[in-house]
Design a protein around this motif. Structure first.
Motif, mmCIF file in Angstrom:
data_model
loop_
_atom_site.group_PDB
_atom_site.id
_atom_site.type_symbol
_atom_site.label_atom_id
_atom_site.label_comp_id
_atom_site.label_asym_id
_atom_site.label_seq_id
_atom_site.Cartn_x
_atom_site.Cartn_y
_atom_site.Cartn_z
ATOM 1 N N MET A 143 0.830 -1.203 0.000
ATOM 2 C CA MET A 143 0.000 0.000 0.000
ATOM 3 C C MET A 143 0.866 1.256 0.000
ATOM 4 N N SER A 144 2.000 1.208 0.653
ATOM 5 C CA SER A 144 2.876 2.381 0.711
ATOM 6 C C SER A 144 3.527 2.683 -0.624
ATOM 7 N N TYR A 145 3.929 1.641 -1.333
ATOM 8 C CA TYR A 145 4.649 1.839 -2.586
ATOM 9 C C TYR A 145 3.778 1.640 -3.817
ATOM 10 N N GLY A 146 2.507 1.318 -3.615
ATOM 11 C CA GLY A 146 1.579 1.189 -4.725
ATOM 12 C C GLY A 146 1.872 0.034 -5.657
ATOM 13 N N ARG A 147 2.522 -0.987 -5.171
ATOM 14 C CA ARG A 147 2.844 -2.144 -6.001
ATOM 15 C C ARG A 147 1.799 -3.231 -5.808
ATOM 16 N N LEU A 148 1.544 -3.938 -6.868
ATOM 17 C CA LEU A 148 0.650 -5.083 -6.795
ATOM 18 C C LEU A 148 1.477 -6.344 -6.637
ATOM 19 N N ILE A 149 0.958 -7.283 -5.894
ATOM 20 C CA ILE A 149 1.662 -8.547 -5.711
ATOM 21 C C ILE A 149 0.874 -9.646 -6.416
ATOM 22 N N PRO A 150 1.564 -10.687 -6.872
ATOM 23 C CA PRO A 150 0.831 -11.810 -7.456
ATOM 24 C C PRO A 150 -0.086 -12.440 -6.410
ATOM 25 N N PHE A 151 -1.205 -12.905 -6.810
ATOM 26 C CA PHE A 151 -2.192 -13.518 -5.916
ATOM 27 C C PHE A 151 -2.666 -12.541 -4.848
ATOM 28 N N GLY A 152 -2.768 -11.271 -5.207
ATOM 29 C CA GLY A 152 -3.151 -10.240 -4.240
ATOM 30 C C GLY A 152 -4.515 -10.465 -3.628
ATOM 31 N N THR A 153 -5.502 -10.845 -4.447
ATOM 32 C CA THR A 153 -6.850 -11.080 -3.926
ATOM 33 C C THR A 153 -6.861 -12.265 -2.982
ATOM 34 N N ALA A 154 -6.182 -13.339 -3.349
ATOM 35 C CA ALA A 154 -6.115 -14.516 -2.483
ATOM 36 C C ALA A 154 -5.402 -14.180 -1.176
ATOM 37 N N MET A 155 -4.361 -13.369 -1.261
ATOM 38 C CA MET A 155 -3.613 -12.962 -0.065
ATOM 39 C C MET A 155 -4.499 -12.133 0.867
ATOM 40 N N ARG A 156 -5.262 -11.206 0.285
ATOM 41 C CA ARG A 156 -6.149 -10.382 1.116
ATOM 42 C C ARG A 156 -7.220 -11.228 1.791
#
Length: 89
Positions: free
Chosen positions: A28-41
């Motif tokens: 959130m601080s650096y505005g980067r997306l991570i793979p599997f972001g929805t699953a991680m959330r």
């Protein structure tokens, strides 16, 4: 509350929450997306729900002497947890 599996899962979710919170802050601080972001959330949210409500369950077992009041509170804990899980999925 007697099962060691629930206690172990409580500790594992606590560790996952620490790591997940760090990943969340960094992304959130650096505005980067991570793979599997929805699953991680979703995993983070489900871990938080389990961790919080297992902790509340433990507090109700430890500190509420009246069986009727304890069962009423534990019923509320179960209903709230199921409702939040349904919203999370």
């Amino acid at each position: 509350m007697a099962s060691p599996l629930f206690w172990l899962l409580h500790r594992i979710t606590g560790l996952f929450l620490i790591g997940g919170l760090a990943v969340h802050f960094l992304t959130m601080s650096y505005g980067r997306l991570i793979p599997f972001g929805t699953a991680m959330r979703r995993a983070f949210l489900l871990s938080a729900i389990y961790h919080v409500f297992y902790g509340l369950w433990g507090l109700s077992v430890e500190y509420i002497r009246s069986t009727a009041v304890r069962r009423l509170i534990q019923g509320g804990i179960i209903i709230l947890a199921i409702g939040l899980i349904a919203l999370a999925l």
